[in-house]
Motif scaffolding. Structure first.
Motif, PDB file in Angstrom:
ATOM      1  N   LYS A 161      -6.242   1.648   0.076  1.00 48.49           N
ATOM      2  CA  LYS A 161      -6.415   0.929  -1.084  1.00 48.49           C
ATOM      3  C   LYS A 161      -6.460   1.710  -2.343  1.00 48.49           C
ATOM      4  CE  LYS A 161      -8.442  -3.171   1.263  1.00 48.49           C
ATOM      5  NZ  LYS A 161      -9.819  -4.183   1.117  1.00 48.49           N
ATOM      6  N   ARG A 203      -1.026  -4.693   3.039  1.00 47.58           N
ATOM      7  CA  ARG A 203      -2.238  -5.310   3.287  1.00 47.58           C
ATOM      8  C   ARG A 203      -2.141  -6.752   3.547  1.00 47.58           C
ATOM      9  NH1 ARG A 203      -6.597  -7.184   0.410  1.00 47.58           N
ATOM     10  NH2 ARG A 203      -5.688  -7.093  -1.310  1.00 47.58           N
ATOM     11  N   LEU A 224       0.971  -1.432   0.061  1.00 46.38           N
ATOM     12  CA  LEU A 224       0.012   0.068   0.024  1.00 46.38           C
ATOM     13  C   LEU A 224       0.717   1.084   0.237  1.00 46.38           C
ATOM     14  CD1 LEU A 224      -2.735  -1.070   2.636  1.00 46.38           C
ATOM     15  CD2 LEU A 224      -2.921  -1.045  -0.027  1.00 46.38           C
ATOM     16  N   ASN A 254       1.197   5.494   3.200  1.00 47.63           N
ATOM     17  CA  ASN A 254      -0.389   5.601   3.206  1.00 47.63           C
ATOM     18  C   ASN A 254      -0.857   4.249   3.345  1.00 47.63           C
ATOM     19  OD1 ASN A 254      -1.700   4.707   0.958  1.00 47.63           O
ATOM     20  ND2 ASN A 254      -0.529   6.022  -0.145  1.00 47.63           N
ATOM     21  N   LYS A 255      -2.143   4.162   3.969  1.00 47.29           N
ATOM     22  CA  LYS A 255      -2.720   2.891   4.136  1.00 47.29           C
ATOM     23  C   LYS A 255      -4.023   2.653   3.583  1.00 47.29           C
ATOM     24  CE  LYS A 255      -1.257   2.541   8.808  1.00 47.29           C
ATOM     25  NZ  LYS A 255      -1.395   2.299  10.222  1.00 47.29           N
ATOM     26  N   VAL A 315       4.238  -0.463   4.070  1.00 47.66           N
ATOM     27  CA  VAL A 315       2.637  -0.868   4.668  1.00 47.66           C
ATOM     28  C   VAL A 315       2.318  -1.885   3.649  1.00 47.66           C
ATOM     29  CG1 VAL A 315       0.482   0.115   5.174  1.00 47.66           C
ATOM     30  CG2 VAL A 315       2.465   1.793   5.427  1.00 47.66           C
TER      31      VAL A 315
END
Length: 304
Positions: A21, A49, A2, A18-19, A47
């Protein structure tokens, strides 16, 4: 993936952790650095997912007459299991025999020898029902004359035994003599045609050479290893490395494939890129390298 944090050649830090999608606020910079082999920046944080661990897994070792049959069986498995096909590994008999001969603890999962094999793994978040899906796939394969024999793992130990064969496929080949290795990919639908043409090409180049291709049929990635003729001089055979590369990569190019599917470019394939890469793409890559690393201090001499 991500987001990432990257240290640039001039000491600045790109903060893109950033997180989200979805984030359509300009260029997708993270993918510029992922796969660049450290030539554009040093990734220092990421980061990810995560996805839940599967609640059920079914594994089967399957014998087939040809790569074409393996491809047809993959279509059946994809239709029946959808995204649940998490592994689909293709192996030829000659390579299997080398694994069985030189790897301690490996034994043939099936009663008789067959030309080709597939190791298939299905995974699901459901705690039940996956065994029935696997059995349905195998039943359809038998009814369509795609499958010669098959064994479904009945325990974790049997699953590990199946995977031990696949995991030692490359390592065991060193006992059979010199091996000229290629990590290539072609469109999944063209894998059987590629294998046929590549075999004809390399055996015409070096009579008696033994192609031992194996790998991830589900995504078109084949480890196309070519072992020396039986009884040949290893050092003499390995002198044909560049010649063999050129022959195999010419077939890869014909089928719209890649000469480096997952192992990277580094130094060994760097000088081959101009013969297989779009010139505009290469120009853009050089421009990006010059912009982000003008002094050429990041992993110098690699990729470009």
């Amino acid at each position: 993936m991500l987001g990432i944090e990257v240290v640039l050649a001039d000491g600045r830090v790109l903060q893109d952790l950033n997180k989200l999608k979805k984030d359509n606020t300009g260029y997708d910079l993270k993918n510029l650095f992922i796969g660049a082999e450290g030539t554009l920046g040093v990734i220092t944080a990421a980061v990810l997912r995560l996805v839940p661990r599967p609640r059920s897994v079914e594994t089967a070792f399957i014998a087939l007459p040809s790569p074409e049959a393996a491809l047809d069986l993959l279509s059946i498995a994809t239709e029946r299991a959808g995204g649940g096909v998490t592994s689909y590994e293709l192996m030829p008999r000659e390579g299997m025999e080398i694994v069985l001969r030189y790897t301690a603890g490996c034994r043939d999962p099936l009663a008789a020898a067959h030309p080709w094999y597939v190791l298939i793994e299905l995974s699901s978040q459901s705690v039940s029902g996956l065994r029935e899906v696997m059995e349905d796939v195998l039943t359809q394969g038998v009814e369509q004359s795609l499958i010669l024999d098959a064994a479904i793992a009945e325990s974790l130990e049997q699953t590990k035994a199946f995977w031990r064969i696949r995991e030692n496929f490359g390592e065991a080949q060193r006992h059979a003599g010199g091996s000229i290795k290629h990590d290539i990919s072609v469109p999944v639908a063209t894998v059987p045609a590629f294998l046929r043409e590549a075999q004809a090409t390399v055996t015409a180049l070096i009579p008696g050479a033994r192609p031992l291709p194996f790998g991830h049929l589900g995504d078109g990635n084949i480890h196309y290893n070519v072992t020396q003729p039986a009884g040949a001089d290893k050092a003499g055979y390995l002198k044909h490395w560049d010649e063999m590369n050129a022959a195999v990569f010419a077939v890869v190019k014909k089928y719209g494939g890649s000469i480096s599917a997952e192992h990277g470019v580094g130094v060994m394939k760097r000088d081959l890129l101009p013969s297989v890469k779009d010139p505009v793409a290469l120009d853009l890559m050089r421009s990006l390298k010059g912009l982000l690393d003008p002094k050429r201090i990041l992993n110098p001499g690699k990729v470009l």
